[in-house]
Design a protein around this motif. Structure first.
Motif, PDB file in Angstrom:
ATOM      1  N   PHE A 313      42.837  83.942 108.880  1.00  9.03           N
ATOM      2  CA  PHE A 313      42.879  82.641 108.201  1.00  9.03           C
ATOM      3  C   PHE A 313      43.942  82.592 107.099  1.00  9.03           C
ATOM      4  CE2 PHE A 313      38.033  83.257 108.764  1.00  9.03           C
ATOM      5  CZ  PHE A 313      38.125  82.986 110.125  1.00  9.03           C
ATOM      6  N   ALA A 314      44.653  83.697 106.903  1.00  5.26           N
ATOM      7  CA  ALA A 314      45.539  83.806 105.733  1.00  5.26           C
ATOM      8  C   ALA A 314      46.673  82.785 105.761  1.00  5.26           C
ATOM      9  CB  ALA A 314      46.101  85.223 105.638  1.00  5.26           C
ATOM     10  N   ASN A 315      47.078  82.319 106.966  1.00  3.14           N
ATOM     11  CA  ASN A 315      48.220  81.399 107.029  1.00  3.14           C
ATOM     12  C   ASN A 315      47.790  79.930 107.133  1.00  3.14           C
ATOM     13  OD1 ASN A 315      47.137  81.442 109.545  1.00  3.14           O
ATOM     14  ND2 ASN A 315      49.084  81.620 110.659  1.00  3.14           N
ATOM     15  N   PHE A 316      46.525  79.640 106.782  1.00  7.28           N
ATOM     16  CA  PHE A 316      46.048  78.253 106.887  1.00  7.28           C
ATOM     17  C   PHE A 316      46.489  77.399 105.696  1.00  7.28           C
ATOM     18  CE2 PHE A 316      42.090  79.080 109.802  1.00  7.28           C
ATOM     19  CZ  PHE A 316      42.961  79.467 110.817  1.00  7.28           C
ATOM     20  N   GLY A 317      47.102  78.019 104.705  1.00  9.08           N
ATOM     21  CA  GLY A 317      47.541  77.252 103.536  1.00  9.08           C
ATOM     22  C   GLY A 317      46.455  77.173 102.473  1.00  9.08           C
ATOM     23  N   LYS A 318      46.583  76.187 101.580  1.00  6.46           N
ATOM     24  CA  LYS A 318      45.649  76.067 100.449  1.00  6.46           C
ATOM     25  C   LYS A 318      44.349  75.427 100.906  1.00  6.46           C
ATOM     26  CE  LYS A 318      45.422  74.894  95.591  1.00  6.46           C
ATOM     27  NZ  LYS A 318      44.613  76.057  95.320  1.00  6.46           N
ATOM     28  N   LEU A 319      43.251  76.010 100.433  1.00  7.16           N
ATOM     29  CA  LEU A 319      41.928  75.448 100.724  1.00  7.16           C
ATOM     30  C   LEU A 319      41.776  74.125  99.971  1.00  7.16           C
ATOM     31  CD1 LEU A 319      39.032  75.765 101.888  1.00  7.16           C
ATOM     32  CD2 LEU A 319      38.448  77.042  99.827  1.00  7.16           C
ATOM     33  N   PHE A 320      41.453  73.050 100.706  1.00  6.08           N
ATOM     34  CA  PHE A 320      41.297  71.742 100.067  1.00  6.08           C
ATOM     35  C   PHE A 320      39.884  71.554  99.524  1.00  6.08           C
ATOM     36  CE2 PHE A 320      39.998  67.226 100.534  1.00  6.08           C
ATOM     37  CZ  PHE A 320      40.779  66.698  99.513  1.00  6.08           C
ATOM     38  N   LYS A 321      38.879  71.916 100.330  1.00  3.71           N
ATOM     39  CA  LYS A 321      37.501  71.646  99.912  1.00  3.71           C
ATOM     40  C   LYS A 321      36.539  72.560 100.655  1.00  3.71           C
ATOM     41  CE  LYS A 321      33.954  68.010  99.905  1.00  3.71           C
ATOM     42  NZ  LYS A 321      33.614  66.629 100.224  1.00  3.71           N
ATOM     43  N   SER A 322      35.463  72.964  99.990  1.00  2.00           N
ATOM     44  CA  SER A 322      34.357  73.674 100.637  1.00  2.00           C
ATOM     45  C   SER A 322      33.090  72.865 100.421  1.00  2.00           C
ATOM     46  CB  SER A 322      34.189  75.074 100.045  1.00  2.00           C
ATOM     47  OG  SER A 322      35.347  75.846 100.290  1.00  2.00           O
ATOM     48  N   SER A 323      32.342  72.682 101.483  1.00  3.40           N
ATOM     49  CA  SER A 323      31.125  71.862 101.383  1.00  3.40           C
ATOM     50  C   SER A 323      29.984  72.663 100.768  1.00  3.40           C
ATOM     51  CB  SER A 323      30.704  71.393 102.777  1.00  3.40           C
ATOM     52  OG  SER A 323      30.133  72.481 103.495  1.00  3.40           O
ATOM     53  N   ALA A 324      28.933  71.980 100.409  1.00  6.52           N
ATOM     54  CA  ALA A 324      27.683  72.669 100.070  1.00  6.52           C
ATOM     55  C   ALA A 324      27.124  73.252 101.366  1.00  6.52           C
ATOM     56  CB  ALA A 324      26.702  71.678  99.472  1.00  6.52           C
ATOM     57  N   PRO A 325      26.336  74.343 101.299  1.00  2.00           N
ATOM     58  CA  PRO A 325      25.787  74.923 102.538  1.00  2.00           C
ATOM     59  C   PRO A 325      24.879  73.933 103.269  1.00  2.00           C
ATOM     60  CG  PRO A 325      25.517  76.422 100.684  1.00  2.00           C
ATOM     61  CD  PRO A 325      25.954  75.118 100.116  1.00  2.00           C
ATOM     62  N   VAL A 326      25.007  73.903 104.590  1.00  2.00           N
ATOM     63  CA  VAL A 326      24.161  73.050 105.437  1.00  2.00           C
ATOM     64  C   VAL A 326      23.223  73.973 106.218  1.00  2.00           C
ATOM     65  CG1 VAL A 326      24.162  71.368 107.326  1.00  2.00           C
ATOM     66  CG2 VAL A 326      26.062  71.402 105.673  1.00  2.00           C
ATOM     67  N   GLU A 327      21.922  73.756 106.100  1.00  2.00           N
ATOM     68  CA  GLU A 327      20.956  74.620 106.780  1.00  2.00           C
ATOM     69  C   GLU A 327      20.978  74.377 108.295  1.00  2.00           C
ATOM     70  OE1 GLU A 327      19.502  77.000 105.355  1.00  2.00           O
ATOM     71  OE2 GLU A 327      19.801  76.468 103.253  1.00  2.00           O
ATOM     72  N   LEU A 328      21.044  75.462 109.069  1.00  2.00           N
ATOM     73  CA  LEU A 328      21.035  75.356 110.528  1.00  2.00           C
ATOM     74  C   LEU A 328      19.758  75.918 111.132  1.00  2.00           C
ATOM     75  CD1 LEU A 328      24.726  76.353 111.420  1.00  2.00           C
ATOM     76  CD2 LEU A 328      23.788  74.086 111.034  1.00  2.00           C
ATOM     77  N   THR A 329      18.833  76.402 110.274  1.00  2.00           N
ATOM     78  CA  THR A 329      17.544  76.919 110.761  1.00  2.00           C
ATOM     79  C   THR A 329      16.432  76.349 109.892  1.00  2.00           C
ATOM     80  OG1 THR A 329      17.867  78.866 109.345  1.00  2.00           O
ATOM     81  CG2 THR A 329      18.413  79.125 111.671  1.00  2.00           C
ATOM     82  N   GLU A 330      15.231  76.305 110.460  1.00  2.00           N
ATOM     83  CA  GLU A 330      14.057  75.873 109.687  1.00  2.00           C
ATOM     84  C   GLU A 330      13.673  76.986 108.708  1.00  2.00           C
ATOM     85  OE1 GLU A 330      12.399  72.943 109.961  1.00  2.00           O
ATOM     86  OE2 GLU A 330      13.906  72.242 111.389  1.00  2.00           O
ATOM     87  N   ALA A 331      12.885  76.628 107.696  1.00  2.00           N
ATOM     88  CA  ALA A 331      12.389  77.643 106.750  1.00  2.00           C
ATOM     89  C   ALA A 331      11.460  78.609 107.486  1.00  2.00           C
ATOM     90  CB  ALA A 331      11.635  76.961 105.617  1.00  2.00           C
ATOM     91  N   GLU A 332      11.448  79.876 107.020  1.00  2.00           N
ATOM     92  CA  GLU A 332      10.543  80.906 107.537  1.00  2.00           C
ATOM     93  C   GLU A 332      10.753  81.211 109.029  1.00  2.00           C
ATOM     94  OE1 GLU A 332       8.733  82.499 105.172  1.00  2.00           O
ATOM     95  OE2 GLU A 332       9.764  81.072 103.892  1.00  2.00           O
ATOM     96  N   THR A 333      11.991  81.143 109.523  1.00  2.00           N
ATOM     97  CA  THR A 333      12.263  81.571 110.909  1.00  2.00           C
ATOM     98  C   THR A 333      12.774  83.013 110.884  1.00  2.00           C
ATOM     99  OG1 THR A 333      14.437  80.569 110.711  1.00  2.00           O
ATOM    100  CG2 THR A 333      12.763  79.272 111.833  1.00  2.00           C
ATOM    101  N   GLU A 334      12.916  83.601 112.106  1.00  2.00           N
ATOM    102  CA  GLU A 334      13.329  85.017 112.169  1.00  2.00           C
ATOM    103  C   GLU A 334      14.706  85.233 111.539  1.00  2.00           C
ATOM    104  OE1 GLU A 334      12.195  84.195 116.516  1.00  2.00           O
ATOM    105  OE2 GLU A 334      12.267  82.965 114.718  1.00  2.00           O
ATOM    106  N   TYR A 335      15.585  84.273 111.769  1.00  2.00           N
ATOM    107  CA  TYR A 335      16.942  84.397 111.241  1.00  2.00           C
ATOM    108  C   TYR A 335      17.248  83.140 110.416  1.00  2.00           C
ATOM    109  CZ  TYR A 335      16.668  87.462 115.250  1.00  2.00           C
ATOM    110  OH  TYR A 335      16.240  88.398 116.149  1.00  2.00           O
ATOM    111  N   ALA A 336      17.718  83.350 109.201  1.00  2.00           N
ATOM    112  CA  ALA A 336      18.075  82.215 108.335  1.00  2.00           C
ATOM    113  C   ALA A 336      19.591  82.064 108.380  1.00  2.00           C
ATOM    114  CB  ALA A 336      17.607  82.475 106.908  1.00  2.00           C
ATOM    115  N   VAL A 337      20.058  80.880 108.767  1.00  2.00           N
ATOM    116  CA  VAL A 337      21.505  80.651 108.858  1.00  2.00           C
ATOM    117  C   VAL A 337      21.833  79.322 108.186  1.00  2.00           C
ATOM    118  CG1 VAL A 337      23.491  80.361 110.400  1.00  2.00           C
ATOM    119  CG2 VAL A 337      21.622  81.888 111.072  1.00  2.00           C
TER     120      VAL A 337
END
Length: 567
Positions: A313-337
């Motif tokens: 990713f080093a040649n992608f240039g300047k980072l414009f924005k990073s979002s807040a984390p978006v949950e992709l799993t329900e609470a209390e599941t085997e894997y939290a992502v």
């Protein structure tokens, strides 16, 4: 912070509290005045603060310094007086945290206000002439090495840097040698003088200083001939290491001296410097770099540092924005992502923060398979798997997409977590040799128009609006259809555009039949945008809206209208 205009009525009364015997009250009064005052009150406030600073403890001083930094970013024309104030208090007595807060503030002002660069660098140079903190001296020398060669007269900084070689401890001397080399690499006219100074460092009584001087002399032109510095040398001096320093340090500690040379390629590249995702618990918010970066700039800097350390990713240039984390799993599941969307001009990187919550399992070669069939403008270009994900030890895997440059491309992405799972013996903690490939379905992820807009407020909306070029104004009217209320319609448009409400106009008074909302932001490509929304009830429930946009680029004004029209 949220309704500065509402507080300004109290400012005159608040000024009398600066002299309050209770220093906590005085500090709160002064910081509130700094955050809510207007440009004309800055000089008066600075006079009052000068008398006040010597009476308060360091932790209060840090609060004041941070408020002054915000004020300077708000009124860049006042940078000279505010920078002078910061440099004056930098020379006074104070502990490490206080001095670090002042230095950090000056560095941020140098980076964000181009006119402040030269005076700011000289203030830092004067500070290291009499700095008792090794950490701050080396940090400033490093910063000088990056910014100093780009100034109109780089030679004026050389004296301050070379003084460190004579007057400081070995750590600072070594830092000064590296900084001298950077000036030699970037400014050809200074090369002969830098060579002379580096040769003097060959006789230092510390081996680190001598080694650095030898290395840089050979790198810049060992035979003493002044030749143009090659790109590979500049990359060596200024480029970022593509492996985490903590991993390199551990590998060097574990290396047993032998006939076989140390191989830098054997150092693991997985970033384990800081947990980027937390095991989810009810009501527990992600912390560390997985936290929303809406707060201090340091979080965004940390993301940028993390991404630039990954070669793909080093040649992608300047980072414009990073979002807040978006949950992709329900609470209390085997894997939290959860996922953080990193937006670049021509790319989007998804950072999947993963936590394994099963003690009896070790996950290896963890990747996310992304289906972008509902995101036609995106093409996957790179992915970085996570080598190992032990129990309750967060890690990250990344997937990068190319998209049309400067375009707010949107789309839906479905995600499948894929990994090899190995059973772990709870008594020994040892994992079995053989594993089984497995998959785990994650929630869908969307890239929306608001991801291409930074929330950046303005202190005086009317002034900002009137100074923006009227030729780039676009006005149109829209029917928003039946809505629960005017407030719900206002909120929906703010969320759609992802802009910063100004002057408390996001709040709709009860039973109001019309409302004006003012929004400000910076659009991808670093284009400032201002929006004036006028809402009105068109019948019992139907809401009509007039949208006026001004920006620094008429194409961006059109793009905002397109977002509203399609949203």
């Amino acid at each position: 912070m949220t309704h500065p205009m509402a507080v300004t009525n109290c400012n005159i009364d608040m000024e009398s509290l600066i002299s309050d015997q209770n220093r906590s009250i005085a500090t709160l009064a002064i910081t509130t005045l700094l955050k809510t005052g207007n440009e004309s009150s800055v000089d008066r406030l600075m006079k009052q603060i000068t008398n006040f600073m010597s009476d308060i403890a360091d932790e209060f001083k840090i609060v004041v310094v941070e408020a002054i930094r915000s004020l300077c970013l708000k009124f860049p024309l006042k940078h000279r007086s505010l920078m002078n104030f910061l440099s004056n208090i930098l020379r006074e007595e104070g502990g490490f945290e206080y001095k670090k807060a002042i230095v950090d503030s000056i560095v941020i002002l140098i980076r964000d206000i181009p006119e402040a660069k030269e005076s700011g660098l000289l203030h830092l140079c004067e500070f290291i002439e009499d700095c008792e903190f090794t950490y701050l001296s080396t940090q400033i020398l490093h910063f000088l090495g990056i910014e100093g060669p780009k100034t109109s007269d780089p030679s004026k900084y050389i004296r301050y840097i070379y003084n460190r070689v004579h007057l400081e401890n070995a750590t600072v001397r070594a830092g000064a040698v590296s900084t001298l080399a950077k000036f030699g690499a970037m400014v050809d006219t200074l090369k002969p003088r830098v060579f002379v100074l580096l040769r003097r460092c060959l006789f230092d009584n510390d081996d680190e200083v001598r080694d650095r001087a030898t290395l840089y002399l050979n790198t810049l032109g060992g035979d003493g001939a002044v030749v143009e510095t090659g790109e590979d040398v500049k990359e060596f001096l200024f480029g970022s290491l593509d492996i985490p320093l903590v991993n390199l340090e551990n590998s060097l500690k574990n290396y047993e001296p032998s006939e076989e040379a140390f191989d830098i390629n054997s150092v693991p590249k997985e970033v384990k410097t800081q947990p980027l995702a937390e095991k989810k618990a009810p009501g527990k918010k992600p912390t560390g770099l997985g936290a929303p970066p809406a707060g201090p700039p340091s979080t965004v800097d940390a993301y940028e540092k993390l991404l630039s350390s990954i070669p793909e990713f080093a040649n992608f240039g300047k980072l414009f924005k990073s979002s807040a984390p978006v949950e992709l799993t329900e609470a209390e599941t085997e894997y939290a992502v959860n996922v953080v969307k990193h937006i670049f001009d021509g790319h989007v990187v998804f950072q999947y923060n993963c936590t394994n919550t099963i003690p009896e399992q070790l996950l290896e070669n963890v990747t996310v398979i992304v289906d972008a069939s509902e995101a036609e403008e995106f093409a996957e270009v790179a992915s970085k798997p996570l080598r190992s994900l032990p129990y309750d030890s967060p890690g990250q895997t990344f997937v990068a997409f190319e998209k049309p440059e400067g375009v707010p491309a949107v789309g839906k992405f479905s995600n499948m977590l894929r990994f090899i799972v190995k059973e772990v013996d709870p008594s020994t903690g040892e994992a079995e040799d053989d594993g089984v490939e497995d998959e785990y379905q994650l929630e869908e992820l969307e890239v929306v128009a608001a991801d291409y807009m930074l929330k950046v407020g303005v202190s005086n909306f009317r002034n900002a609006w009137e100074t923006m070029d009227a030729d780039c104004e676009r006005v149109d009217e829209y029917g928003l259809g039946p809505r629960e209320s005017l407030a719900e319609a206002v909120n929906a448009v703010i969320n759609l555009l992802g802009m910063q409400p100004c002057e408390g106009t996001e709040v709709v008074p009860n039973n109001s039949r019309s409302h004006t909302c003012l929004l400000s932001g910076v659009y991808i490509g670093n284009v400032k945008v201002l929006v004036r929304l006028q809402f009105g009830l068109d019948g019992p429930k139907d809401v009509a809206m007039k949208l006026a946009v001004r920006s620094e680029d008429e194409a961006v004004s059109d793009a905002i209208h397109e977002i509203v029209a399609s949203g």
